[in-house]
Design an enzyme around this catalytic site. Structure first.
Site, PDB file in Angstrom:
ATOM      1  N   GLU A 122     -12.128 -19.968   6.488  1.00 48.04           N
ATOM      2  CA  GLU A 122     -12.369 -19.711   4.954  1.00 48.04           C
ATOM      3  C   GLU A 122     -11.251 -20.562   4.254  1.00 48.04           C
ATOM      4  O   GLU A 122     -10.076 -20.569   4.508  1.00 48.04           O
ATOM      5  CB  GLU A 122     -12.323 -18.287   4.809  1.00 48.04           C
ATOM      6  CG  GLU A 122     -13.270 -17.835   3.612  1.00 48.04           C
ATOM      7  CD  GLU A 122     -14.686 -18.047   4.019  1.00 48.04           C
ATOM      8  OE1 GLU A 122     -15.286 -18.944   4.087  1.00 48.04           O
ATOM      9  OE2 GLU A 122     -15.049 -17.120   5.043  1.00 48.04           O
ATOM     10  N   HIS A 123     -11.696 -21.095   3.071  1.00 49.55           N
ATOM     11  CA  HIS A 123     -11.071 -22.009   2.088  1.00 49.55           C
ATOM     12  C   HIS A 123     -10.193 -22.897   3.012  1.00 49.55           C
ATOM     13  O   HIS A 123      -9.183 -23.393   2.696  1.00 49.55           O
ATOM     14  CB  HIS A 123     -10.118 -21.156   1.684  1.00 49.55           C
ATOM     15  CG  HIS A 123     -10.601 -20.111   0.300  1.00 49.55           C
ATOM     16  ND1 HIS A 123     -10.948 -20.752  -1.047  1.00 49.55           N
ATOM     17  CD2 HIS A 123     -11.302 -18.991   0.230  1.00 49.55           C
ATOM     18  CE1 HIS A 123     -11.454 -20.039  -1.751  1.00 49.55           C
ATOM     19  NE2 HIS A 123     -11.743 -18.836  -1.021  1.00 49.55           N
ATOM     20  N   LEU A 132     -24.431 -15.237   0.389  1.00 50.12           N
ATOM     21  CA  LEU A 132     -25.185 -15.785   1.521  1.00 50.12           C
ATOM     22  C   LEU A 132     -25.719 -16.946   1.093  1.00 50.12           C
ATOM     23  O   LEU A 132     -26.587 -17.855   1.791  1.00 50.12           O
ATOM     24  CB  LEU A 132     -26.354 -14.980   1.737  1.00 50.12           C
ATOM     25  CG  LEU A 132     -26.162 -13.475   2.190  1.00 50.12           C
ATOM     26  CD1 LEU A 132     -27.229 -12.703   2.173  1.00 50.12           C
ATOM     27  CD2 LEU A 132     -25.280 -13.518   3.422  1.00 50.12           C
ATOM     28  N   SER A 154     -28.150 -20.362  -3.562  1.00 43.25           N
ATOM     29  CA  SER A 154     -28.190 -21.518  -4.517  1.00 43.25           C
ATOM     30  C   SER A 154     -28.154 -22.642  -3.496  1.00 43.25           C
ATOM     31  O   SER A 154     -28.935 -23.708  -3.859  1.00 43.25           O
ATOM     32  CB  SER A 154     -27.113 -21.479  -5.297  1.00 43.25           C
ATOM     33  OG  SER A 154     -25.755 -21.429  -4.781  1.00 43.25           O
ATOM     34  N   TYR A 164     -11.100 -20.225  -7.443  1.00 45.14           N
ATOM     35  CA  TYR A 164     -11.342 -20.998  -6.342  1.00 45.14           C
ATOM     36  C   TYR A 164     -10.631 -22.446  -6.538  1.00 45.14           C
ATOM     37  O   TYR A 164     -10.088 -22.761  -5.655  1.00 45.14           O
ATOM     38  CB  TYR A 164     -12.878 -21.155  -6.372  1.00 45.14           C
ATOM     39  CG  TYR A 164     -13.561 -22.119  -5.211  1.00 45.14           C
ATOM     40  CD1 TYR A 164     -13.652 -21.245  -3.809  1.00 45.14           C
ATOM     41  CD2 TYR A 164     -13.817 -23.300  -5.328  1.00 45.14           C
ATOM     42  CE1 TYR A 164     -14.399 -22.177  -2.893  1.00 45.14           C
ATOM     43  CE2 TYR A 164     -14.215 -24.156  -4.342  1.00 45.14           C
ATOM     44  CZ  TYR A 164     -14.397 -23.433  -3.356  1.00 45.14           C
ATOM     45  OH  TYR A 164     -15.023 -24.219  -2.074  1.00 45.14           O
ATOM     46  N   ALA A 184     -25.213 -12.682  -3.413  1.00 45.76           N
ATOM     47  CA  ALA A 184     -24.568 -11.909  -2.310  1.00 45.76           C
ATOM     48  C   ALA A 184     -23.719 -12.689  -1.399  1.00 45.76           C
ATOM     49  O   ALA A 184     -23.634 -12.175  -0.143  1.00 45.76           O
ATOM     50  CB  ALA A 184     -25.838 -11.238  -1.631  1.00 45.76           C
ATOM     51  N   ASP A 187     -21.594 -25.018   3.479  1.00 47.65           N
ATOM     52  CA  ASP A 187     -22.964 -24.117   2.925  1.00 47.65           C
ATOM     53  C   ASP A 187     -23.984 -25.125   3.210  1.00 47.65           C
ATOM     54  O   ASP A 187     -25.080 -24.689   4.007  1.00 47.65           O
ATOM     55  CB  ASP A 187     -23.129 -23.658   1.444  1.00 47.65           C
ATOM     56  CG  ASP A 187     -21.778 -22.687   1.436  1.00 47.65           C
ATOM     57  OD1 ASP A 187     -21.123 -22.382   2.154  1.00 47.65           O
ATOM     58  OD2 ASP A 187     -21.506 -22.610   0.107  1.00 47.65           O
ATOM     59  N   ASP A 228     -12.861 -25.726   4.283  1.00 47.56           N
ATOM     60  CA  ASP A 228     -13.859 -26.895   4.526  1.00 47.56           C
ATOM     61  C   ASP A 228     -13.438 -27.713   3.525  1.00 47.56           C
ATOM     62  O   ASP A 228     -13.492 -28.895   3.915  1.00 47.56           O
ATOM     63  CB  ASP A 228     -15.290 -26.460   4.240  1.00 47.56           C
ATOM     64  CG  ASP A 228     -15.514 -25.606   2.986  1.00 47.56           C
ATOM     65  OD1 ASP A 228     -14.515 -25.238   2.199  1.00 47.56           O
ATOM     66  OD2 ASP A 228     -16.709 -25.345   2.702  1.00 47.56           O
TER      67      ASP A 228
HETATM   68  C1  GLA Z   1     -17.563 -21.109  -0.871  1.00 50.11           C
HETATM   69  C2  GLA Z   1     -17.739 -22.701  -1.151  1.00 50.11           C
HETATM   70  C3  GLA Z   1     -17.500 -23.142   0.525  1.00 50.11           C
HETATM   71  C4  GLA Z   1     -15.958 -22.496   1.047  1.00 50.11           C
HETATM   72  C5  GLA Z   1     -15.944 -21.111   0.778  1.00 50.11           C
HETATM   73  C6  GLA Z   1     -14.794 -20.590   0.851  1.00 50.11           C
HETATM   74  O1  GLA Z   1     -18.539 -20.336  -0.397  1.00 50.11           O
HETATM   75  O2  GLA Z   1     -19.197 -22.828  -1.355  1.00 50.11           O
HETATM   76  O3  GLA Z   1     -17.747 -24.457   0.566  1.00 50.11           O
HETATM   77  O4  GLA Z   1     -15.287 -23.211   0.320  1.00 50.11           O
HETATM   78  O5  GLA Z   1     -16.270 -20.824  -0.471  1.00 50.11           O
HETATM   79  O6  GLA Z   1     -14.435 -21.086   2.538  1.00 50.11           O
END
Ligand code: GLA
Length: 385
Positions: A35-36, A127, A130, A225, A125, A173, A38
């Protein structure tokens, strides 16, 4: 899970009978770990899930794009011109425009479409609904214009294109929505881009549990973010590395850093990348105990080092473990949104029950169909019929 209606019926009902129709299907995703990181080019491990968006398309002979959504979003219509501008903030038409603009920038604006969208993927949510909509629409526009795009080409235009809607995440995503394989998690690498399917052991189960606090992608959450992203990049520069991959090859760099948010950010990113490696190994060895522990460590790091958790998410994670989960962690950007909960198949019912009784009790808004979702690894849009 609700059965998903056939979007072709909606297409005919709205736009009448017409020529050749095809359907594109794009799933949601949930990130298991990584997480955080990519957006710093480090590997992540999401799964595509069974919930998805399906879009029925028909090519038009002019440049008009018309789309209807079976949900409450209604009908939208615009002309596919070169250099499209966004419409009102928050309007779902922006995702359609983002797809058209992304395709248009690379290959030029083309023939328009009539389209009907159905979905059992809840929005807002965590998931990636979008991204799923944007992927489905992009694939539909390409097909209407008889264009074949490779995974690499799609990954070039999609994350960039989502910026159009005001959000620019990393590439996780879109890669997960496009390239996941049934029954597998996707180890997504960015430098260079590659997706390695990792089979998920048959008795591993995942739940996506909503904290019931929504982190809107616009506004404050987006600033937070971007701030995390900027801090991570700044510290890398300060240390004189060209990438986190390079930084990870040298173990001693944090000593050079004074205590503070930049140091914490660096430690989160590098330790999370190691956890992804260890999690892949645990998955390959069917070592559920280790995999669960890594999820919990990831949550702790996101909470204490990156500070993207919330009291509600912490409580959700705790309740999941008390109810028999082997691990749980916030998933996605954090600051609200969802936790991913991991358990063995035999414990799934107890974990679900525990979350309902101890976390969701007293929340009249709780809707199990939207807030507590079974997430088994399904195929991505490129591998769905
Ligand atoms: C969001 C972004 C992803 C990723 C996550 C954190 O979901 O769309 O690309 O950076 O945050 O891991």
């Amino acid at each position: 899970m609700r059965g998903l209606p056939d979007p072709r019926q909606q297409l005919v009902q709205t736009f009448g009978n017409g020529g050749e129709t095809w359907v594109v299907s794009a799933p949601g995703r949930v990130n298991l770990i990584g997480e955080h990181i990519d957006y710093h080019g480090l590997p992540v491990l999401p799964i595509a899930i069974g919930r998805r968006i399906r879009v029925a398309f028909r090519a038009r002979t002019d440049r008009r794009i018309r789309a209807v959504s079976a949900e409450e979003y209604g009908l939208r219509e615009f002309e596919w011109t070169p250099r499209l501008a966004p419409t009102a903030a928050g309007d779902w038409e922006n995702y359609l425009r983002a797809a058209a603009e992304a395709v248009g920038r690379k290959w030029g604006a083309g023939a328009g479409v009539d389209a009907a969208v159905v979905s059992d993927l809840p929005p807002a949510a965590g998931l990636a609904s979008s991204s799923a909509l944007m992927v489905a629409f992009t694939l539909g526009l390409l097909r209407a214009n008889q264009r074949r795009a490779s995974f690499e080409e799609l990954m070039e235009i999609l994350p960039e294109g989502e910026q159009f809607v005001g959000t620019r995440g990393g590439g996780m995503d879109h890669a997960a929505v496009l390239a996941s394989r049934e029954g597998c998690a996707s180890l997504i690498e960015f430098e260079p881009l590659a997706v390695r399917p990792i089979p998920v052991p048959a008795d591993w189960r995942f739940l996506v549990a909503h904290s019931l606090q929504t982190a809107e992608k616009s506004g404050a959450a987006r600033e937070e973010y971007n701030a995390r992203r900027a801090a991570g990049t700044a510290v890398l520069k300060r240390l004189g590395f060209i990438s986190y991959r390079a930084a990870m090859e040298e173990a001693s760099c944090p000593e050079k850093l004074p205590p503070g948010p930049e140091r914490e950010s660096f430690l989160h990113v590098t330790s999370e990348a190691w956890r992804v490696r260890a999690a892949v190994q645990a998955m390959e060895q069917n070592d559920a105990g280790t995999f669960g522990r890594l999820l919990l460590e990831s949550h702790t790091s996101l909470r204490d080092r990156l500070r993207v958790s919330s009291p509600a998410l912490d409580q959700l994670v705790e309740t999941a473990v008390e109810s028999g989960a082997l691990g749980a962690r916030l998933t996605g950007a954090g600051l609200g949104g969802c936790a991913v909960v991991f358990c063995q198949k035999r414990d799934l019912a107890a974990v679900r029950r525990g979350l309902i009784d101890r976390y969701y009790a007293g929340h009249p808004d709780f809707d199990p169909d939207r807030h507590l979702i079974d997430a088994q690894p399904g195929p991505g849009a490129l591998h769905l019929a």
